[in-house]
Design a protein around this motif. Structure first.
Motif, mmCIF file in Angstrom:
data_model
loop_
_atom_site.group_PDB
_atom_site.id
_atom_site.type_symbol
_atom_site.label_atom_id
_atom_site.label_comp_id
_atom_site.label_asym_id
_atom_site.label_seq_id
_atom_site.Cartn_x
_atom_site.Cartn_y
_atom_site.Cartn_z
ATOM 1 N N ARG A 45 0.832 -1.193 0.000
ATOM 2 C CA ARG A 45 0.000 0.000 0.000
ATOM 3 C C ARG A 45 0.870 1.247 0.000
ATOM 4 O O ARG A 45 1.840 1.339 0.750
ATOM 5 C CB ARG A 45 -0.918 -0.008 1.221
ATOM 6 C CG ARG A 45 -2.182 0.808 1.049
ATOM 7 C CD ARG A 45 -2.967 0.907 2.349
ATOM 8 N NE ARG A 45 -3.068 -0.358 3.067
ATOM 9 C CZ ARG A 45 -4.092 -1.192 3.024
ATOM 10 N NH1 ARG A 45 -5.152 -0.905 2.277
ATOM 11 N NH2 ARG A 45 -4.080 -2.310 3.729
ATOM 12 N N GLU A 46 0.521 2.204 -0.830
ATOM 13 C CA GLU A 46 1.325 3.381 -1.082
ATOM 14 C C GLU A 46 0.579 4.638 -0.658
ATOM 15 O O GLU A 46 -0.591 4.820 -0.996
ATOM 16 C CB GLU A 46 1.670 3.456 -2.580
ATOM 17 C CG GLU A 46 2.348 4.729 -3.035
ATOM 18 C CD GLU A 46 2.412 4.852 -4.545
ATOM 19 O OE1 GLU A 46 3.315 5.551 -5.042
ATOM 20 O OE2 GLU A 46 1.569 4.240 -5.237
ATOM 21 N N LEU A 47 1.257 5.502 0.060
ATOM 22 C CA LEU A 47 0.669 6.786 0.433
ATOM 23 C C LEU A 47 0.646 7.709 -0.774
ATOM 24 O O LEU A 47 1.665 7.905 -1.440
ATOM 25 C CB LEU A 47 1.465 7.421 1.567
ATOM 26 C CG LEU A 47 0.973 8.775 2.081
ATOM 27 C CD1 LEU A 47 -0.400 8.648 2.719
ATOM 28 C CD2 LEU A 47 1.971 9.353 3.077
ATOM 29 N N ALA A 60 2.631 12.352 -3.005
ATOM 30 C CA ALA A 60 3.661 11.509 -3.569
ATOM 31 C C ALA A 60 4.152 12.117 -4.876
ATOM 32 O O ALA A 60 3.386 12.753 -5.610
ATOM 33 C CB ALA A 60 3.129 10.100 -3.815
ATOM 34 N N ASP A 61 5.427 11.922 -5.159
ATOM 35 C CA ASP A 61 5.991 12.485 -6.378
ATOM 36 C C ASP A 61 5.237 12.017 -7.623
ATOM 37 O O ASP A 61 5.111 12.762 -8.596
ATOM 38 C CB ASP A 61 7.466 12.116 -6.499
ATOM 39 C CG ASP A 61 8.345 12.858 -5.514
ATOM 40 O OD1 ASP A 61 9.480 12.410 -5.285
ATOM 41 O OD2 ASP A 61 7.907 13.892 -4.977
ATOM 42 N N SER A 62 4.737 10.806 -7.570
ATOM 43 C CA SER A 62 4.082 10.230 -8.730
ATOM 44 C C SER A 62 2.764 10.919 -9.093
ATOM 45 O O SER A 62 2.299 10.793 -10.226
ATOM 46 C CB SER A 62 3.828 8.739 -8.511
ATOM 47 O OG SER A 62 3.035 8.524 -7.357
ATOM 48 N N ARG A 66 -0.983 16.572 -10.340
ATOM 49 C CA ARG A 66 -2.153 15.970 -10.964
ATOM 50 C C ARG A 66 -3.299 15.740 -9.991
ATOM 51 O O ARG A 66 -4.461 15.843 -10.375
ATOM 52 C CB ARG A 66 -1.788 14.634 -11.620
ATOM 53 C CG ARG A 66 -0.726 14.758 -12.701
ATOM 54 C CD ARG A 66 -0.527 13.441 -13.441
ATOM 55 N NE ARG A 66 -0.044 12.383 -12.545
ATOM 56 C CZ ARG A 66 -0.706 11.255 -12.295
ATOM 57 N NH1 ARG A 66 -1.888 11.026 -12.868
ATOM 58 N NH2 ARG A 66 -0.188 10.344 -11.482
ATOM 59 N N PHE A 67 -2.978 15.421 -8.746
ATOM 60 C CA PHE A 67 -3.983 15.120 -7.731
ATOM 61 C C PHE A 67 -4.068 16.261 -6.730
ATOM 62 O O PHE A 67 -3.062 16.910 -6.421
ATOM 63 C CB PHE A 67 -3.636 13.838 -6.976
ATOM 64 C CG PHE A 67 -3.754 12.566 -7.757
ATOM 65 C CD1 PHE A 67 -3.938 12.564 -9.136
ATOM 66 C CD2 PHE A 67 -3.664 11.349 -7.101
ATOM 67 C CE1 PHE A 67 -4.038 11.384 -9.851
ATOM 68 C CE2 PHE A 67 -3.764 10.157 -7.797
ATOM 69 C CZ PHE A 67 -3.952 10.172 -9.171
ATOM 70 N N THR A 68 -5.264 16.468 -6.192
ATOM 71 C CA THR A 68 -5.478 17.465 -5.154
ATOM 72 C C THR A 68 -6.308 16.867 -4.040
ATOM 73 O O THR A 68 -7.407 16.363 -4.285
ATOM 74 C CB THR A 68 -6.189 18.711 -5.701
ATOM 75 O OG1 THR A 68 -5.432 19.270 -6.774
ATOM 76 C CG2 THR A 68 -6.342 19.756 -4.600
ATOM 77 N N ILE A 69 -5.780 16.897 -2.828
ATOM 78 C CA ILE A 69 -6.526 16.457 -1.664
ATOM 79 C C ILE A 69 -7.150 17.675 -0.991
ATOM 80 O O ILE A 69 -6.531 18.736 -0.902
ATOM 81 C CB ILE A 69 -5.626 15.663 -0.688
ATOM 82 C CG1 ILE A 69 -6.448 15.043 0.446
ATOM 83 C CG2 ILE A 69 -4.492 16.527 -0.142
ATOM 84 C CD1 ILE A 69 -5.643 14.081 1.314
#
Length: 120
Positions: A45-47, A60-62, A66-69
């Protein structure tokens, strides 16, 4: 009784977007840091992202850029807006309360998650 219920996953083409939601109950939502994780078969499992009670965020750098929390304390809900999705984003996504020190530690039990599938 702490409950964290993820929703919003689905099938999307590469380059598309999804918004995941995590509805919480049984916790003092407004004072908790929260995190989104993901897991694919055979992998740990990855944060993915975290947000503090003060709405400071880390990614995460990945997924950075692109993602927004985000969180809505009035609704006891944390969101993960996922844009420019890639096939490698395919995973089951989970939310959890977290403790952030040198690293980020999940505090609660894991729910069922929500499946995100990105096609190429």
């Amino acid at each position: 009784q702490v409950q964290l219920v993820e929703s919003g996953g689905g099938l999307v083409q590469a380059g598309g977007s999804l918004r995941l939601s995590c509805a919480a109950s049984g916790i003092r939502f407004s004072i908790n840091a929260l995190g989104w994780y993901r897991q694919v078969p055979g992998k740990q499992r990855e944060l993915v992202a975290t947000i503090t009670d003060g709405e400071n965020t880390n990614y995460a750098d990945s997924v950075k850029g692109r993602f927004t929390i985000s969180r809505d304390n009035a609704k006891n809900t944390v969101y993960l807006q996922m844009n420019s999705l890639k096939p490698e984003d395919t995973a089951v996504y989970y939310c959890n309360t977290v403790m952030i020190t040198r690293t980020t530690i999940p505090l609660g039990n894991w729910g069922k998650g929500t499946l995100v599938t990105v096609s190429s």
